[in-house]
Design a protein around this motif. Structure first.
Motif, PDB file in Angstrom:
ATOM      1  N   UNK A 215      54.758  45.401  36.113  1.00  0.00           N
ATOM      2  CA  UNK A 215      54.241  46.396  35.165  1.00  0.00           C
ATOM      3  C   UNK A 215      52.723  46.308  35.065  1.00  0.00           C
ATOM      4  N   UNK A 216      52.200  45.094  35.043  1.00  0.00           N
ATOM      5  CA  UNK A 216      50.745  44.909  34.992  1.00  0.00           C
ATOM      6  C   UNK A 216      50.103  45.418  36.273  1.00  0.00           C
ATOM      7  N   UNK A 217      50.707  45.115  37.413  1.00  0.00           N
ATOM      8  CA  UNK A 217      50.174  45.579  38.697  1.00  0.00           C
ATOM      9  C   UNK A 217      50.134  47.106  38.738  1.00  0.00           C
ATOM     10  N   UNK A 218      51.201  47.759  38.269  1.00  0.00           N
ATOM     11  CA  UNK A 218      51.236  49.216  38.245  1.00  0.00           C
ATOM     12  C   UNK A 218      50.123  49.766  37.362  1.00  0.00           C
ATOM     13  N   UNK A 219      49.925  49.141  36.213  1.00  0.00           N
ATOM     14  CA  UNK A 219      48.877  49.577  35.287  1.00  0.00           C
ATOM     15  C   UNK A 219      47.492  49.423  35.922  1.00  0.00           C
ATOM     16  N   UNK A 220      47.270  48.314  36.601  1.00  0.00           N
ATOM     17  CA  UNK A 220      45.989  48.082  37.267  1.00  0.00           C
ATOM     18  C   UNK A 220      45.734  49.169  38.316  1.00  0.00           C
ATOM     19  N   UNK A 221      46.736  49.465  39.126  1.00  0.00           N
ATOM     20  CA  UNK A 221      46.568  50.485  40.165  1.00  0.00           C
ATOM     21  C   UNK A 221      46.385  51.872  39.556  1.00  0.00           C
TER      22      UNK A 221
ATOM     23  N   UNK B 226      42.270  44.003  43.822  1.00  0.00           N
ATOM     24  CA  UNK B 226      42.632  44.109  42.404  1.00  0.00           C
ATOM     25  C   UNK B 226      43.828  43.213  42.070  1.00  0.00           C
ATOM     26  N   UNK B 227      44.840  43.218  42.929  1.00  0.00           N
ATOM     27  CA  UNK B 227      46.037  42.431  42.654  1.00  0.00           C
ATOM     28  C   UNK B 227      45.813  40.947  42.912  1.00  0.00           C
ATOM     29  N   UNK B 228      44.862  40.616  43.785  1.00  0.00           N
ATOM     30  CA  UNK B 228      44.517  39.210  44.005  1.00  0.00           C
ATOM     31  C   UNK B 228      43.924  38.620  42.731  1.00  0.00           C
ATOM     32  N   UNK B 229      43.133  39.416  42.024  1.00  0.00           N
ATOM     33  CA  UNK B 229      42.575  38.952  40.746  1.00  0.00           C
ATOM     34  C   UNK B 229      43.702  38.654  39.760  1.00  0.00           C
ATOM     35  N   UNK B 230      44.729  39.470  39.761  1.00  0.00           N
ATOM     36  CA  UNK B 230      45.880  39.244  38.894  1.00  0.00           C
ATOM     37  C   UNK B 230      46.576  37.938  39.273  1.00  0.00           C
ATOM     38  N   UNK B 231      46.764  37.718  40.563  1.00  0.00           N
ATOM     39  CA  UNK B 231      47.410  36.491  41.028  1.00  0.00           C
ATOM     40  C   UNK B 231      46.583  35.266  40.650  1.00  0.00           C
ATOM     41  N   UNK B 232      45.255  35.373  40.753  1.00  0.00           N
ATOM     42  CA  UNK B 232      44.384  34.242  40.403  1.00  0.00           C
ATOM     43  C   UNK B 232      44.407  33.945  38.913  1.00  0.00           C
ATOM     44  N   UNK B 233      44.773  34.926  38.090  1.00  0.00           N
ATOM     45  CA  UNK B 233      44.796  34.718  36.645  1.00  0.00           C
ATOM     46  C   UNK B 233      46.044  33.963  36.193  1.00  0.00           C
TER      47      UNK B 233
ATOM     48  N   UNK C 170      50.400  55.031  44.325  1.00  0.00           N
ATOM     49  CA  UNK C 170      51.320  54.023  44.847  1.00  0.00           C
ATOM     50  C   UNK C 170      52.736  54.448  44.565  1.00  0.00           C
ATOM     51  N   UNK C 171      53.641  53.765  45.242  1.00  0.00           N
ATOM     52  CA  UNK C 171      55.057  53.874  44.917  1.00  0.00           C
ATOM     53  C   UNK C 171      55.576  52.440  44.845  1.00  0.00           C
ATOM     54  N   UNK C 172      56.367  52.184  43.843  1.00  0.00           N
ATOM     55  CA  UNK C 172      56.930  50.846  43.672  1.00  0.00           C
ATOM     56  C   UNK C 172      58.440  50.972  43.637  1.00  0.00           C
ATOM     57  N   UNK C 173      59.094  50.074  44.299  1.00  0.00           N
ATOM     58  CA  UNK C 173      60.548  50.101  44.308  1.00  0.00           C
ATOM     59  C   UNK C 173      61.106  48.783  44.779  1.00  0.00           C
ATOM     60  N   UNK C 174      62.401  48.646  44.652  1.00  0.00           N
ATOM     61  CA  UNK C 174      63.062  47.412  45.064  1.00  0.00           C
ATOM     62  C   UNK C 174      63.612  47.597  46.462  1.00  0.00           C
ATOM     63  N   UNK C 175      63.384  46.617  47.289  1.00  0.00           N
ATOM     64  CA  UNK C 175      63.916  46.629  48.650  1.00  0.00           C
ATOM     65  C   UNK C 175      64.893  45.473  48.762  1.00  0.00           C
ATOM     66  N   UNK C 176      66.084  45.795  49.201  1.00  0.00           N
ATOM     67  CA  UNK C 176      67.104  44.767  49.368  1.00  0.00           C
ATOM     68  C   UNK C 176      66.904  44.067  50.702  1.00  0.00           C
TER      69      UNK C 176
END
Length: 145
Positions: free
Chosen positions: A5-11, A48-55, A18-24
């Motif tokens: 949810x945070x990643x989606x908000x950042x993007x 942007x998402x690397x910054x999230x991972x570093x946090x 983007x498109x986000x979904x679950x892949x089996x």
């Protein structure tokens, strides 16, 4: 989870489609969430998402992209509206086997089929292929009747 949810908000805030979904994973009973962006936006999204991972987030900074997609085709489009759970399951299976990332948008009121559509969305550049594959479901259902 909350990291997605945070990643989606950042993007969203960065204006990155983007498109986000679950892949089996067809080899083991496992699912992962995939965030897909166009090749043109991949580096910016990764940073942007690397910054999230570093946090301290558990989000992996692995942004998948569809080869050949540009910014104009990165938006999600609805390619199929299943009429019941069996059609939804069949559509998911077909898209998973084809390696097409998808997002299921459930607009139903309290999960009741027929109250509002359930939509399956893919990125624009995969829409034609997905529609062709998913047409098999409707063809099979109409031949059974």
């Amino acid at each position: 989870g909350p990291d997605i949810a945070i990643a989606k908000e950042i993007l969203d805030e960065a204006g990155i489609p983007f498109i986000a979904g679950r892949r089996a994973n067809i080899f083991i009973d496992d699912h992962k969430t995939v965030i897909q962006v166009s090749a043109d936006n991949a580096d910016h999204a990764r940073s942007l998402l690397a910054e999230l991972a570093e946090s301290g987030s558990s989000l992996v900074d692995d942004v998948e992209m569809e080869e050949g997609c540009d910014d104009s085709s990165a938006s999600a489009v609805t390619v199929f509206e299943p009429s019941d759970q069996s059609e939804l399951s069949a559509a998911r299976s077909i898209l998973n086997r084809a390696g097409i990332d998808y997002n299921v948008i459930d607009n139903r009121d309290h999960g009741h089929w027929g109250s509002a559509p359930v939509e399956i969305q893919v990125v624009q550049c995969q829409a034609d292929e997905a529609r062709k594959l998913l047409a098999e479901i409707r063809d099979a259902n109409s031949s059974e009747q």
